[in-house]
Design a protein around this motif. Structure first.
Motif, PDB file in Angstrom:
ATOM      1  N   SER A   9       8.271  -8.920   0.135  1.00 32.29           N
ATOM      2  CA  SER A   9       6.895  -8.885   0.618  1.00 32.29           C
ATOM      3  C   SER A   9       6.580  -7.525   1.219  1.00 32.29           C
ATOM      4  O   SER A   9       7.483  -6.741   1.537  1.00 32.29           O
ATOM      5  CB  SER A   9       6.671  -9.982   1.671  1.00 32.29           C
ATOM      6  N   ASP A  10       5.290  -7.257   1.345  1.00 33.99           N
ATOM      7  CA  ASP A  10       4.802  -6.076   2.061  1.00 33.99           C
ATOM      8  C   ASP A  10       5.491  -4.802   1.572  1.00 33.99           C
ATOM      9  O   ASP A  10       6.140  -4.087   2.332  1.00 33.99           O
ATOM     10  CB  ASP A  10       4.990  -6.269   3.571  1.00 33.99           C
ATOM     11  N   LEU A  11       5.320  -4.535   0.282  1.00 34.21           N
ATOM     12  CA  LEU A  11       5.889  -3.323  -0.313  1.00 34.21           C
ATOM     13  C   LEU A  11       5.111  -2.091   0.126  1.00 34.21           C
ATOM     14  O   LEU A  11       5.675  -1.036   0.383  1.00 34.21           O
ATOM     15  CB  LEU A  11       5.875  -3.430  -1.840  1.00 34.21           C
ATOM     16  N   HIS A  12       3.786  -2.197   0.155  1.00 31.95           N
ATOM     17  CA  HIS A  12       2.895  -1.116   0.622  1.00 31.95           C
ATOM     18  C   HIS A  12       3.077   0.189  -0.171  1.00 31.95           C
ATOM     19  O   HIS A  12       3.256   1.259   0.402  1.00 31.95           O
ATOM     20  CB  HIS A  12       3.072  -0.875   2.120  1.00 31.95           C
ATOM     21  N   TYR A  13       3.020   0.060  -1.487  1.00 32.92           N
ATOM     22  CA  TYR A  13       3.059   1.256  -2.332  1.00 32.92           C
ATOM     23  C   TYR A  13       1.804   2.096  -2.105  1.00 32.92           C
ATOM     24  O   TYR A  13       0.678   1.593  -2.126  1.00 32.92           O
ATOM     25  CB  TYR A  13       3.133   0.863  -3.802  1.00 32.92           C
ATOM     26  N   ALA A  14       1.994   3.393  -1.876  1.00 28.59           N
ATOM     27  CA  ALA A  14       0.906   4.361  -1.725  1.00 28.59           C
ATOM     28  C   ALA A  14       1.510   5.746  -1.871  1.00 28.59           C
ATOM     29  O   ALA A  14       2.742   5.906  -1.859  1.00 28.59           O
ATOM     30  CB  ALA A  14       0.211   4.207  -0.374  1.00 28.59           C
ATOM     31  N   SER A  15       0.661   6.743  -1.981  1.00 25.62           N
ATOM     32  CA  SER A  15       1.170   8.108  -2.169  1.00 25.62           C
ATOM     33  C   SER A  15       2.043   8.549  -1.004  1.00 25.62           C
ATOM     34  O   SER A  15       3.093   9.168  -1.194  1.00 25.62           O
ATOM     35  CB  SER A  15      -0.008   9.076  -2.349  1.00 25.62           C
ATOM     36  N   ASN A  16       1.626   8.220   0.216  1.00 28.27           N
ATOM     37  CA  ASN A  16       2.374   8.690   1.383  1.00 28.27           C
ATOM     38  C   ASN A  16       3.577   7.818   1.730  1.00 28.27           C
ATOM     39  O   ASN A  16       4.396   8.178   2.570  1.00 28.27           O
ATOM     40  CB  ASN A  16       1.445   8.793   2.603  1.00 28.27           C
ATOM     41  N   THR A  17       3.711   6.658   1.087  1.00 30.79           N
ATOM     42  CA  THR A  17       4.864   5.780   1.344  1.00 30.79           C
ATOM     43  C   THR A  17       5.800   5.696   0.140  1.00 30.79           C
ATOM     44  O   THR A  17       6.820   5.004   0.206  1.00 30.79           O
ATOM     45  CB  THR A  17       4.398   4.354   1.687  1.00 30.79           C
ATOM     46  N   LEU A  18       5.458   6.379  -0.945  1.00 32.23           N
ATOM     47  CA  LEU A  18       6.130   6.179  -2.225  1.00 32.23           C
ATOM     48  C   LEU A  18       7.643   6.368  -2.141  1.00 32.23           C
ATOM     49  O   LEU A  18       8.415   5.531  -2.638  1.00 32.23           O
ATOM     50  CB  LEU A  18       5.534   7.116  -3.275  1.00 32.23           C
TER      51      LEU A  18
END
Length: 423
Positions: A9-18
């Motif tokens: 859960s809560d992977l939170h893929y984004a450019s700043n978290t990649l």
């Protein structure tokens, strides 16, 4: 009969978290495949915010979902709308793979058949289970509180959400009990906050605007209830029912508590159990000072151990008049070898006492007297100083001060004074 399920859960893929989340989720996919998971379930917030389809973060997420779908069926639950705007997950339905990917973006039940297919209920629940059902999932994605507020009013929205969810989950009880009696494993899936759970920073979530209580979740009578939204792993159990958050897949903020990972569930008709599988999440460290940062302590820390791969947060507090003594550039230079550095300085403001009635005093002398009374200072010397400022120029005041200082330092003509100088 039991089934092995990988739950993240809560992977939170984004450019700043990649970098962080892709390293951790790739590890989870590899581990789930090695452990021969029969299904993977992701309970919301696969993305951190709206992502364009061509961005590297979206591509990396899709690649890992596809890798998992080549191994086993995958179910994605709709998460928080600010992280996963409606429609964000739709493309995964068409991603392909050896096994299907189901996106649960409405309240429904989904059956996984022995043929490896997902079959969704036409309404919120099944009246009759599909043939060859090997797993029954009760899906309650993020509740849109704005829709509830528009119906019952903002002041009543929180209570209304809780009441409706309580009725809804209890309504799933009979079909889940029938499935369990037939030897079919049952799981509940949702994305929300359980009253009394802890955030990743150890703060209890206590209030009336949270969606669930453990009693409400247990009322669905599913062997396992898999949750998302809270980034700290935690669990509750009662007889043959288990509720658990896996927590976020990686470490996204400084000061997060607990191990990061995903859950490997073994779910049966008569109960469930899980194992937390830690991911290679980054480790953050806090260096805190009650006052100004002690550079000697920081230097000793850097000299005694390697900073490679470490994420450091330096925190301090100081009075407003001393803040210029902190050299941020020097601290940054010391930790140049660290993977990340965050400096948090808290400035303690100078508190000035307000003198009640000072604005109503008719003269400046009267205002000074009111202020002196408030701070318990002697009035006479203050008034004398005020008169000097009013009646003399700055140059003459300075000359008078210097003359007075010179007179005080000049030796006297007495014998005692000569002996003092000689001494």
């Amino acid at each position: 009969m039991s089934i092995l399920i990988a739950h993240a859960s809560d992977l939170h893929y984004a450019s700043n978290t990649l970098e962080e989340v892709d390293r951790c989720f790739s590890f989870a996919v590899n581990s789930a495949i090695e452990r021969k998971a029969a299904a993977m379930i992701i309970t919301g917030d696969a993305t951190d915010h709206a992502l364009e389809a061509h961005c590297p973060a979206y591509d990396a997420l899709a690649a890992n979902i596809r890798r998992m779908a080549d191994h086993c069926p995958v179910l994605l639950l709709q998460g928080t709308y600010s992280h996963e705007p409606p429609g964000t997950l739709d493309v995964f339905r068409y991603l392909g793979g050896r096994y299907p990917i189901h996106v649960a973006d409405r309240i429904e039940q989904v059956a996984l058949t022995t043929d490896g297919e997902w079959v969704a209920s036409y309404n919120t629940r099944f009246d009759v289970l599909p043939d060859n059902t090997m797993l029954l999932c009760t899906c309650v994605p993020t509740v849109n509180k704005a829709v509830v507020a528009s119906s019952v009013g903002a002041e009543n929205a929180s209570g209304a959400v809780g009441e409706e969810l309580s009725k809804l989950l209890a309504g799933f009880g009979p079909i889940n009990r029938r499935a369990r009696a037939a030897g079919i494993p049952t799981v509940g899936l949702s994305h929300g906050t359980v009253y009394g759970c802890l955030t990743e920073h150890g703060v209890p979530m206590a209030g009336f605007d949270h969606e669930f209580t453990t009693g409400v979740l247990f009322s669905a009578d599913a062997s396992a209830f898999m949750l998302g939204h809270i980034h700290k792993h935690q669990t509750w159990s009662r007889s043959d029912h288990v509720i658990a958050y896996p927590g976020s897949i990686g470490c996204l903020h400084y000061g997060e508590q607990g191990e990061k990972g995903f859950l490997m569930w073994e779910v049966g008709a008569d109960g469930a159990q899980f194992t937390l599988v830690p991911t290679p999440a980054r480790r953050t460290e806090d260096v805190e000072f009650p006052g100004l940062p002690d550079m000697a302590v920081l230097r000793a820390m850097v000299e005694s151990q390697s900073m490679e791969g470490r994420w450091i947060r330096v925190r301090w507090q100081c009075p407003e008049e001393d803040r210029h003594q902190v050299c941020r550039a020097e601290i940054a230079s010391l930790f140049a070898g660290a993977a990340g550095l965050k400096m948090e300085g808290r400035t303690i403001p100078v508190l000035r006492t307000r003198a009640s009635g000072i604005a109503r005093a008719p003269t400046l002398e009267a205002q000074v007297a009111v202020w002196a009374q408030t701070v318990e200072a002697a009035v006479g010397p203050l008034i004398d100083t005020l008169h000097q400022l009013q009646n003399n120029s700055a140059e003459s005041i300075v000359v008078n001060i210097l003359d007075a200082a010179a007179d005080h330092a000049r030796p006297t003509a007495s014998g005692d004074g000569n002996r003092e100088i000689a001494a």
